[in-house]
Design a protein around this motif. Structure first.
Motif, short mmCIF file in Angstrom:
data_model
loop_
_atom_site.label_atom_id
_atom_site.label_comp_id
_atom_site.label_asym_id
_atom_site.label_seq_id
_atom_site.Cartn_x
_atom_site.Cartn_y
_atom_site.Cartn_z
N ARG B 61 8.76 4.81 -1.73
CA ARG B 61 8.20 4.14 -0.87
C ARG B 61 7.32 4.86 0.15
O ARG B 61 6.64 5.01 0.68
CB ARG B 61 9.30 2.50 -0.31
CG ARG B 61 8.21 1.93 -0.22
CD ARG B 61 9.06 1.04 1.11
NE ARG B 61 11.03 1.38 1.62
CZ ARG B 61 10.79 1.44 2.48
NH1 ARG B 61 10.24 2.11 3.51
NH2 ARG B 61 11.81 2.27 2.67
N LYS B 62 8.24 5.86 0.99
CA LYS B 62 7.87 6.60 1.64
C LYS B 62 6.66 7.85 1.79
O LYS B 62 5.92 7.88 2.53
CB LYS B 62 9.50 7.61 2.86
CG LYS B 62 10.55 6.38 2.89
CD LYS B 62 11.61 6.91 3.96
CE LYS B 62 12.62 6.78 4.24
NZ LYS B 62 13.88 7.07 4.66
N LEU B 63 7.33 8.11 0.73
CA LEU B 63 5.69 9.00 0.15
C LEU B 63 4.53 8.08 0.41
O LEU B 63 3.20 8.79 0.72
CB LEU B 63 6.07 9.44 -1.34
CG LEU B 63 7.27 10.73 -1.74
CD1 LEU B 63 7.37 10.96 -2.89
CD2 LEU B 63 6.56 11.74 -0.61
N SER B 64 4.67 7.09 -0.45
CA SER B 64 3.61 6.21 -0.64
C SER B 64 3.06 5.69 0.42
O SER B 64 1.31 5.84 0.37
CB SER B 64 3.64 4.97 -1.56
OG SER B 64 2.86 4.25 -1.45
N GLU B 65 4.00 4.92 1.29
CA GLU B 65 3.30 4.65 2.67
C GLU B 65 2.74 5.52 4.14
O GLU B 65 2.67 5.27 4.70
CB GLU B 65 4.75 3.71 2.95
CG GLU B 65 4.50 2.18 1.86
CD GLU B 65 5.58 1.80 2.50
OE1 GLU B 65 6.31 1.65 3.45
OE2 GLU B 65 6.05 0.57 1.99
N THR B 66 4.04 6.72 3.78
CA THR B 66 4.12 7.46 5.24
C THR B 66 3.24 8.61 4.57
O THR B 66 2.37 9.61 5.30
CB THR B 66 4.96 7.80 5.87
OG1 THR B 66 6.13 6.50 5.73
CG2 THR B 66 4.83 8.28 7.14
N VAL B 67 3.54 9.32 3.58
CA VAL B 67 3.65 10.92 3.10
C VAL B 67 1.81 11.26 2.77
O VAL B 67 1.26 11.97 2.81
CB VAL B 67 4.34 11.15 3.26
CG1 VAL B 67 4.97 12.70 2.36
CG2 VAL B 67 6.17 11.43 3.10
N VAL B 68 1.62 10.71 1.70
CA VAL B 68 0.42 10.46 0.88
C VAL B 68 -0.77 10.28 2.41
O VAL B 68 -1.52 10.81 2.07
CB VAL B 68 0.53 9.79 -0.10
CG1 VAL B 68 -0.90 10.24 -0.90
CG2 VAL B 68 1.62 10.35 -1.02
#
Lengths: 112, 469
Positions: B61-68
């Motif tokens: 979720r953090k990858l999708s919402e923040t990192v990417v």
């Protein structure tokens, strides 16, 4: 004889700087693409902290946004944080390997 | 983070734009290293949280919402959250004026000096001796070297290590001018690429340890006996303090605020470990300097990294195997599954400090340094699965020792079977185990110092000046 109201005189010191001259060489910023369509993005990894999952998520998102983007996986570049010899060799080889694969930009991870 | 930024710098120097990714808390380090490498324009995308402990759902979720989204923005020239902080070219960057080496940067009474140096971040939290020009110049009575001599450039700040700033920091740490040749040799070691000072801010929080071996040990009155690794003797203590102070001021390794040192917990500086030559001579053993490949008549400094220290290793009895077994067990306990790092990365050099009475007992039973090393290599073992599992904890990537062996990256001894419980050596090579005799002559105690991976001890001869008094 010293008077009671006389202020004691503390010595003063003139001191020098304990650091050294900076040897930093500024690198000019590389030109970034406005659009990743038709661009090649490389993933470079220090073989730490769930890099493959992270790169896969980035790749999927970029493919959806920019179907024309191409990717070069981390295994092409080796471990940039392995043994001393491995790290030095792989980092030194990065420019040539990136050019060989016609890479336009690179994502380097994972710092933690 | 340092490895990520070093790779990013190599990529940018090839005129290819790079984006770095790091976890929360590592951004200041990344930015500091980016500045030092001349690439502070490189965007740093931050993963919010602790990657190791986030469950898979949270991680994705953090990858999708923040990192990417930040990575996409950074690749296409947009700022990833925090804006990139540098102008577009080197020519546009104003160079901040810094003092010349002998410029007086401050004048005041002792308390003012302490406050000023603390505010500038130039102390280790303890009061310093004010570094006046006179005090620093006195150090040069003990060397033939020029104050301007550049010994090397130290990351992460990439500042020049010079004979002059060695003297200045030596003054601050409370060193006597007579110690100056030792300080210079130490800084030569710090600047040696094999020492890998660029890794000194890693989360492992390793600490340099200086071993001194040779005639200067007695001449300069180092403590080799009881409490050898305690603060208390000026030579041992002030030089040990100097190492950490120099790494702070010239290399630029600082804990918060403005930190560039990511030691998760760390520990404090080591005082110098000097070898007890009298006992070594008495036993007919080779001194540590000879083990390191130097002539016996020289004094050498040797620096290595230490991540942890064993419990006190007490041994007793008439049977040599009881001594060896206990030394091996407690040494092995101190290493634990951390042994994986020596196997995976190589360059792993644990050090054993034997008190004189233990060394005498071993020698009396015909066990010399080589026999002790061979015993430890052969007998100190751990289950393979423990090492593989701990690798996963530290690096969040799997380790399969059998794969390393198949690829020729580890000795076949690590894959004699596919049983996860199989016992594998914790020491990589017997000759990589350092042995120093020092400590309380009246107590049978040893201590083991466990090294960080990748780093070999680095040694230099101490050269005393011809003009010395």
């Amino acid at each position: 004889m010293k008077r009671l109201d006389e202020e004691p005189r503390e010595p003063r010191y003139e001191v020098v700087w304990p650091l050294g001259k900076s040897a930093v060489e500024i690198v000019d910023e590389s030109q970034r693409a406005e659009d990743l369509d038709g661009q090649t993005v490389a993933f470079v990894w220090d073989y730490l902290f769930r890099g493959p999952e992270m790169f896969e998520a980035i790749k999927q998102e970029l493919q959806e946004r920019c179907p024309g983007a191409r990717f070069v996986d981390y295994d092409v570049f080796g471990n940039i944080h392995g043994s001393d010899a491995e790290e030095k060799a792989n980092v030194a080889a990065l420019p040539a390997r990136l050019r060989e694969h016609r890479v336009d930009s690179a994502v380097v991870a994972v710092g933690a | 983070m340092p490895a990520v930024m070093r790779a990013a710098a190599a990529i940018e120097r090839a005129n290819i734009p790079a984006v770095a990714i790091g976890a929360t808390g590592f951004e200041p380090l990344g930015r500091a290293i980016g500045r030092s490498l001349g690439i502070s324009h490189v965007p740093i995308v931050i993963y919010p949280g602790v990657i190791s402990t986030d469950d898979t759902g949270t991680f994705r979720r953090k990858l999708s919402e923040t990192v990417v989204p930040q990575v996409v923005a950074a690749l296409t020239g947009g700022p990833p959250g925090e804006a990139a902080e540098q102008p577009k070219s080197a020519a546009q960057i104003p160079r901040q004026a810094e003092p010349e080496p002998q410029d007086v940067v401050y004048s005041g009474v002792l308390d003012d000096i302490q406050s000023y140096f603390t505010a500038q971040g130039w102390t280790d939290g303890l009061p310093v001796i004010p570094p006046t020009i006179d005090r620093a110049e006195r150090f040069f009575e003990f060397t033939d070297r020029s104050p301007d001599e550049v010994i090397g450039v130290l990351p992460p700040d990439y500042r020049e290590a010079t004979a002059w700033n060695v003297a200045v920091n030596g003054v601050m740490a409370g060193c006597l001018p007579e110690y100056f040749p030792i300080l210079l040799a130490i800084v030569e070691c710090l600047a040696d690429p094999d020492f890998r000072i660029e890794d000194a801010g890693s989360t492992f929080g390793w600490e340099p340890m200086v071993v001194l071996s040779g005639p200067l040990v007695s001449e300069l009155e180092f403590n080799t006996g009881t409490g050898v690794m305690r603060v208390g003797r000026q030579a041992n203590t002030s030089i040990g303090r100097f190492v950490r102070l120099y790494m702070r001021n010239v290399a630029g390794l600082r804990i918060p605020p403005g930190h560039t040192d990511q030691a998760a917990i760390g520990y404090t500086f080591n005082v110098v470990l000097p070898e007890d030559d009298r006992v070594v001579d008495e036993l007919g053993w080779s001194p540590y300097r000879v083990d390191r490949g130097f002539p016996g008549g020289e004094t050498i400094v040797s620096i290595q990294q230490v991540v942890n220290i064993s419990a006190p290793i007490y041994t007793s009895g008439d049977r040599i195997e009881h001594h060896l077994e206990t030394i091996g067990r407690l040494f092995g306990n101190a290493i634990g599954p951390w042994a994986y790092s020596g196997i995976v990365h190589g360059g792993w050099y644990p050090l054993l400090v034997l008190s004189p009475s233990v060394a005498r007992t071993l020698a009396r039973c015909g066990v010399g340094k080589d026999e002790l090393r061979d015993y430890l290599y052969t007998n100190v073992r751990a289950p393979a699965y423990q090492l593989e599992r701990y690798h996963q904890h530290v690096r969040n990537t799997p380790l399969d020792l059998a794969t390393l062996v198949r690829r020729g990256e580890a000795d076949p001894v690590y894959a004699r079977s596919d049983d996860p419980e199989r016992l594998v050596p914790m020491f990589v090579h017997p000759e990589w185990i350092g042995i120093v005799v020092a400590g309380n002559p009246n107590r049978a105690q040893s201590r083991a110092y466990v090294g960080n991976h990748k780093h070999a001890p680095v040694s230099r001869v101490v050269h005393r000046g011809s003009r010395r008094r």
